[in-house]
Design a protein around this motif. Sequence first.
Motif, PDB file in Angstrom:
ATOM      1  N   GLU A  55       0.821  -1.197   0.000  1.00 22.35           N
ATOM      2  CA  GLU A  55       0.000   0.000   0.000  1.00 22.35           C
ATOM      3  C   GLU A  55       0.857   1.249   0.000  1.00 22.35           C
ATOM      4  O   GLU A  55       0.554   2.241  -0.667  1.00 22.35           O
ATOM      5  N   LEU A  80      -1.279  12.004   9.150  1.00 26.25           N
ATOM      6  CA  LEU A  80      -1.295  10.593   8.778  1.00 26.25           C
ATOM      7  C   LEU A  80       0.108  10.002   8.745  1.00 26.25           C
ATOM      8  O   LEU A  80       1.073  10.712   8.422  1.00 26.25           O
ATOM      9  N   THR A 370     -11.930  14.413   4.301  1.00 32.13           N
ATOM     10  CA  THR A 370     -10.657  13.694   4.201  1.00 32.13           C
ATOM     11  C   THR A 370     -10.330  13.236   2.790  1.00 32.13           C
ATOM     12  O   THR A 370      -9.160  13.121   2.429  1.00 32.13           O
ATOM     13  N   CYS A 377      -9.311   4.305  -4.930  1.00 33.01           N
ATOM     14  CA  CYS A 377     -10.214   3.239  -4.485  1.00 33.01           C
ATOM     15  C   CYS A 377     -10.969   2.655  -5.671  1.00 33.01           C
ATOM     16  O   CYS A 377     -11.179   1.441  -5.753  1.00 33.01           O
ATOM     17  N   GLY A 418      -9.909   0.257   1.248  1.00 32.97           N
ATOM     18  CA  GLY A 418      -9.378   0.830   2.481  1.00 32.97           C
ATOM     19  C   GLY A 418      -7.870   0.721   2.579  1.00 32.97           C
ATOM     20  O   GLY A 418      -7.211   1.585   3.151  1.00 32.97           O
ATOM     21  N   GLN A 419      -7.314  -0.343   1.995  1.00 33.87           N
ATOM     22  CA  GLN A 419      -5.871  -0.522   2.054  1.00 33.87           C
ATOM     23  C   GLN A 419      -5.137   0.464   1.158  1.00 33.87           C
ATOM     24  O   GLN A 419      -4.021   0.880   1.453  1.00 33.87           O
ATOM     25  N   CYS A 421      -6.317   3.563   0.024  1.00 31.11           N
ATOM     26  CA  CYS A 421      -6.627   4.987   0.204  1.00 31.11           C
ATOM     27  C   CYS A 421      -5.456   5.701   0.863  1.00 31.11           C
ATOM     28  O   CYS A 421      -5.056   5.352   1.981  1.00 31.11           O
ATOM     29  N   GLU A 424      -6.690   7.583   4.202  1.00 32.49           N
ATOM     30  CA  GLU A 424      -7.563   6.847   5.110  1.00 32.49           C
ATOM     31  C   GLU A 424      -8.965   7.444   5.192  1.00 32.49           C
ATOM     32  O   GLU A 424      -9.629   7.373   6.232  1.00 32.49           O
ATOM     33  N   PRO A 427     -11.422   3.726   5.784  1.00 42.85           N
ATOM     34  CA  PRO A 427     -10.563   3.136   6.830  1.00 42.85           C
ATOM     35  C   PRO A 427      -9.870   1.868   6.346  1.00 42.85           C
ATOM     36  O   PRO A 427     -10.479   1.052   5.638  1.00 42.85           O
ATOM     37  N   PRO A 428      -8.605   1.682   6.710  1.00 43.69           N
ATOM     38  CA  PRO A 428      -7.858   0.474   6.311  1.00 43.69           C
ATOM     39  C   PRO A 428      -8.225  -0.721   7.196  1.00 43.69           C
ATOM     40  O   PRO A 428      -7.427  -1.185   8.009  1.00 43.69           O
TER      41      PRO A 428
END
Length: 537
Positions: A55, A80, A370, A377, A418-419, A421, A424, A427-428
């Motif tokens: 990722e 982040l 965000t 994605c 999620g992984q 993005c 985040e 969400p991961p």
Amino acid sequence: MVKQNRLGSRKLSPQTWLKLRKISQIFFLFLFLLVFLWSRREFYLNSALESGFKETLVNLPLKLDPLAMLAQTIASRRVLPGAALALLTVALSLFLGRVWCGWFCPVGTVLDWAPLRTWKKKSPRVSEKLRGIKYILLLIILFAAVFGNLSLMILDPLTIGYRTLTAAVWPTLDKGITAVEITLFRVPFLAPVVGWFDGLIRPAIFPPHPAVYRYGGLFGGFFLLLVGLNALAPRFWCRYLCPLGGLFGILGKFSLVQCEIADNCSQCGSCLPACPTGAIQQKEHIYCDPGECTMCMVCAVDCPTGQVSFPAKSSPFLQQPYDLDRRKALVSLGTAAVGVGLLQSKWLNDSASLKSIRPPGVENAKLLSTCIRCGECSTVCPTNAIQMAVFDGGVEGFWTPVLVPSIGYCDYSCNACGQVCPVEAIPPLHLEEKRVQVIGKAVIDEERCLPWAENTDCIVCEEMCPLAEKAIHLEEEQVVAPDGLARKIKRPYVIRNLCIGCGICEHKCPAVGEAAIKVFPPGTQAQNQRMRKGNQN
């Protein structure tokens, strides 16, 4: 022969530096495309990624983008992991100015290779005052981020690149190659070769099944518009509009290495039309604005007397009429405040974003503050369920991710969105966490469902439900069949407290036209009363 221009610590000729720059542009454009393709392939084959290394590599271009990381940090009030990588780009810019724009940026490279202005004998003159637009856009983005809004991140060049590749370029190439393969496959002796070639490119480059993206023409047309603006001036976007270029322009004013034209310059003017960004200007004398110079080295190559150099020394700040000032800052602040207020008002915000199905684990309000609108994605979604919103995300949610079950479904064994993005906004989640996220609720339309409306057998929705404890339950009932005879059929019921809204039932529904079972976001009520009986609590 090596000229005595001070181009860094090594006295390489300007021609050598120019070749190195072109090599750098090709390399980083290829690397950008390679990361894009690799992300599609890896996340398709290994959708349930748990390792952070892949990722991080996929997100690296955006993590190096200081505008994306700064705006997201301000809007989300959170730093982040990995965002500090953008400081490397900032440090590079403080040393070498807008070198990112001239040597690394993939969008800048494409614009550099499309000099439409040279095709015209006469081009309209563009006012230099328009250069200030990029600084105003930069401040509007940052001020809007203070108010929790990132809508104008659609103008970041890296997000433009990702969206264009995902929704326009790759689907178009895929359809074109597929059409050629189908044509050639009909030739008997070519069929084995076509089959071998297809296995070679799928899923390594293109998905096994044709990718479907809405509004591909809009995304592709937006990028073509940026290219078309080159007809007005070389790299028009970079000169006048790019907010990331505005940020690098500010840093370039303070950079250690700057373009310098010697005092004994012959004033021949050869460098003026050669500069692709118009950084070299002439008033009483010829000079270079470091905030506009992309370190492309073209001026040094075109100078017949070798009077252009790039020394590493402190230089006085060069203020230009189009640079940032108090007036531009106040205009930007006012525009951001009014714009965000309107976006969140009832006049423009019709709550469309609340009616959209979002990816697993997403809170709508958090997403809007965000998401940087990069579309990664959507790039990695193996079923094409994640699309970029246009009309269905609300004005504030323009180009944010929404799930469209009619196009694809949220794969029960996939947590790729999620992984991947980079911020985040999705969400991961680990795969087991993702599987219990409720993204919607299925509702049966009894007037379209075959067992309900036509007393015809159909259990597709129940068969497709991926849950161990099925969210769709079949009950046997006695009915009058279409042939007039009494018989028993199984009718589906949605167990709402079990349904997670993955959308596979809607996607696989065999009803002609609109699906007879549809997924709605959590908390919304189906307005049509005909949907009651087949939906249980």
